[in-house]
Design an enzyme around this catalytic site. Structure first.
Site, PDB file in Angstrom:
ATOM      1  N   HIS A 134      -8.110  -3.701  -4.918  1.00  0.00           N
ATOM      2  CA  HIS A 134      -7.849  -4.578  -3.775  1.00  0.00           C
ATOM      3  C   HIS A 134      -8.865  -5.721  -3.676  1.00  0.00           C
ATOM      4  O   HIS A 134      -8.556  -6.797  -3.170  1.00  0.00           O
ATOM      5  CB  HIS A 134      -7.864  -3.774  -2.477  1.00  0.00           C
ATOM      6  CG  HIS A 134      -6.747  -2.759  -2.412  1.00  0.00           C
ATOM      7  ND1 HIS A 134      -6.656  -1.804  -1.430  1.00  0.00           N
ATOM      8  CD2 HIS A 134      -5.684  -2.543  -3.238  1.00  0.00           C
ATOM      9  CE1 HIS A 134      -5.586  -1.051  -1.642  1.00  0.00           C
ATOM     10  NE2 HIS A 134      -4.993  -1.472  -2.729  1.00  0.00           N
ATOM     11  N   PHE A 381      -7.503   5.042  -4.588  1.00  0.00           N
ATOM     12  CA  PHE A 381      -8.598   4.315  -5.239  1.00  0.00           C
ATOM     13  C   PHE A 381      -8.611   2.813  -4.963  1.00  0.00           C
ATOM     14  O   PHE A 381      -8.993   2.008  -5.833  1.00  0.00           O
ATOM     15  CB  PHE A 381      -8.563   4.563  -6.761  1.00  0.00           C
ATOM     16  CG  PHE A 381      -8.285   5.988  -7.133  1.00  0.00           C
ATOM     17  CD1 PHE A 381      -8.988   7.020  -6.522  1.00  0.00           C
ATOM     18  CD2 PHE A 381      -7.312   6.312  -8.056  1.00  0.00           C
ATOM     19  CE1 PHE A 381      -8.725   8.342  -6.838  1.00  0.00           C
ATOM     20  CE2 PHE A 381      -7.036   7.631  -8.375  1.00  0.00           C
ATOM     21  CZ  PHE A 381      -7.748   8.648  -7.765  1.00  0.00           C
ATOM     22  N   CYS A 382      -8.203   2.411  -3.780  1.00  0.00           N
ATOM     23  CA  CYS A 382      -8.188   0.978  -3.426  1.00  0.00           C
ATOM     24  C   CYS A 382      -7.408   0.160  -4.445  1.00  0.00           C
ATOM     25  O   CYS A 382      -7.747  -1.003  -4.719  1.00  0.00           O
ATOM     26  CB  CYS A 382      -9.603   0.416  -3.268  1.00  0.00           C
ATOM     27  SG  CYS A 382     -10.526   1.201  -1.963  1.00  0.00           S
ATOM     28  N   ALA A 383      -6.404   0.788  -5.043  1.00  0.00           N
ATOM     29  CA  ALA A 383      -5.506   0.072  -5.960  1.00  0.00           C
ATOM     30  C   ALA A 383      -4.109   0.633  -5.692  1.00  0.00           C
ATOM     31  O   ALA A 383      -3.457   1.183  -6.579  1.00  0.00           O
ATOM     32  CB  ALA A 383      -5.936   0.288  -7.411  1.00  0.00           C
ATOM     33  N   CYS A 401      -8.240   3.351   1.940  1.00  0.00           N
ATOM     34  CA  CYS A 401      -9.239   3.788   0.984  1.00  0.00           C
ATOM     35  C   CYS A 401     -10.051   4.984   1.503  1.00  0.00           C
ATOM     36  O   CYS A 401     -10.628   4.915   2.572  1.00  0.00           O
ATOM     37  CB  CYS A 401     -10.153   2.590   0.826  1.00  0.00           C
ATOM     38  SG  CYS A 401     -11.167   2.594  -0.555  1.00  0.00           S
TER      39      CYS A 401
END
Ligand code: PLP
Length: 459
Positions: A134, A381-383, A401
């Site tokens: 992100h 995982f912030c993705a 997250c």
């Protein structure tokens, strides 16, 4: 050639594997719910890595001499200013920057990419793969237009997709491509040099998100031919609050300062009409308003030196061996499915994500921690777009997250660093096998969206 000589030649050609680098916390013991204590196995180094002992020693040696940077006449202020500016030079060497490149100290990769986003020329188009963290996906909302490219199935497809997208753009307007060097989800290496060539062929620039790459592989701005590179100190074994944005000076020099304040301004004068005129610095200081984090910058420089001295070939060889140990140790456990975009054998850094059939990932990660003293990460995982795609679309609305919702489909990530001992990886493999075979030995419940061991005891 005699057989003995042939063997010697083959051995010499292999990069030598180094011993784990000493890190802080390597002897920390944690309690197990099942009784007793074990040495903590920090296998979430993609999130944040422990300080190298060398970094800690350097910081401790400097700390008594700490002083203000760029704003004091005293001896220690002068010394601290020198150390801060030397740290900039060390980072420039570490990244093999070009003459004229700037090294700006920031707080982190997120900060660095937001800084660059704030410095985009008017009307700049941005191209970014949906697979990014992100921090690399989201800062561009102020850009003229942002094109999100679909996840590719191979490095070659990534280059082809970028070529196609860039071919459609206005060739005279400014454009920026943002790409990761190594995925924080799959650990896979991206074809940075080829993407940079594609960007430049179409008159675009490129920024490399090296948050996961710089701790594991040598990064040469010159060889990769990227325009900027960003990384975080806390992932590079220097968790003292500094990050880096390095690269071309022009966009940075022409942009408004990232923060307005002392340090960024050269002169400030009142005008006759009562307003204020400011002349800003035209160097990195333009984007470093406020008192610089000299300890953070010094720590980053110390880590850069330590990793360079250890040698990235040896570090990467060691990490490859750890990745192999996990893959081979779990190869006959069909319940464990590794996530990958480019295929299981694609080159990667020491980061692996997986799901375990029949398990909620949060539950599995909690059991690894509570019953084996192993710290991994679970979640998206912030993705989020990438993990959703790899998991087949439906993640049941996992939250922000670090806080997956109970029952949501998410993944587990295990990641190594320069200080990870073989024993931690062997323990991880054994733990995964035992949990899959025998189940958890303890009961768990969900508190605030996370699985935690139940105080009431054994399963
Ligand atoms: C690939 C990647 N980019 C950017 C970031 C953001 O780094 P930071 O949280 O240090 O700003 C991360 C953090 O995990 C990352 O893995």
């Amino acid at each position: 050639m005699p057989a003995a000589t042939a063997t010697a030649t083959a051995v010499a050609a292999e990069p030598s594997v180094c011993a784990p680098l000493p890190v802080l916390g390597r002897d920390v013991a944690v309690p197990l719910v099942t009784g007793g204590e074990v040495t903590y196995a920090a296998l979430d180094q993609a999130a944040s890595a422990p300080a190298l002992q060398r970094v800690w020693d350097d910081v401790a040696a400097y700390a008594p001499y700490y002083g203000s940077v760029h704003r004091g006449a005293g001896y220690l202020s002068q010394l601290s200013t020198d150390l801060f500016e030397n740290a900039r030079r060390t980072v420039a060497e570490f990244l093999d920057c070009r003459d004229g490149d700037e090294v700006v100290f920031t707080r982190s990769t997120t900060d660095s990419l937001n800084l660059l986003a704030a410095a985009l020329p008017d009307g700049c188009e941005v191209f970014v793969f949906e697979t990014e963290h992100h921090a690399a996906l989201l800062p561009w909302r102020r850009a003229g237009r942002v094109t999100f490219l679909d996840a590719p199935d191979s490095p070659a497809q990534a280059v082809a997709a970028l070529e196609r997208a860039l071919a459609d753009r206005d060739p005279y307007g400014p454009a920026l491509v943002c790409v990761t060097g190594a995925s924080n989800v799959t650990g896979e290496l991206w074809p940075v040099r080829e993407l940079a060539a594609a960007a430049h062929a179409h008159g675009a620039r490129i920024v490399l998100d090296a948050a996961q790459l710089a701790p594991h592989r040598a990064v040469s701005v010159r060889e990769l031919d990227v325009d900027w590179v960003a990384f975080s100190g806390h992932k590079l074994y220097a968790p003292f609050g500094s990050g880096v944005l390095a690269g071309r000076a022009d966009w940075l020099r022409e942009a408004e300062p990232y923060l307005a304040g002392g340090g960024a301004s050269r002169t400030v004068v009142r005008r006759a009409d009562g307003g204020v005129d400011v002349r800003w610095h035209e160097t990195a200081a333009r984007h470093e308003a406020g008192s610089p984090n000299v300890i953070g910058a010094y720590a980053v420089a110390s880590a850069c030196k330590a990793l360079t001295e250890a040698g990235f070939e040896a570090l990467a060889a060691r990490e490859d061996a750890l990745v192999c140990a996990v893959r081979e140790g779990l190869a006959d456990v069909p319940e464990v499915r590794f996530l990958s975009l480019f295929g299981d054998d694609a080159p990667r850094v020491g980061v692996l994500s997986f799901v375990v059939d029949g398990w909620n990932s949060s539950h599995f990660a909690a059991a690894l921690s509570a019953e084996y003293g192993i710290g991994v990460r679970d979640g998206l995982f912030c993705a989020h777009p990438l993990v959703r795609r790899l998991l087949g679309g439906d993640t049941g609305g996992a939250g922000e997250c670090g806080a997956p919702e109970p029952g949501a489909l998410n993944a587990i990530r295990v990641s190594f660093g320069a200080g990870t001992p073989e024993e931690h990886v062997a323990r991880f493999v054994r733990a995964v096998r035992e949990l899959v075979r025998d189940g958890a030995r303890w009961t768990y419940r969900t508190v605030d969206g996370r699985c935690v061991p139940d105080a009431s005891g054994r399963a």
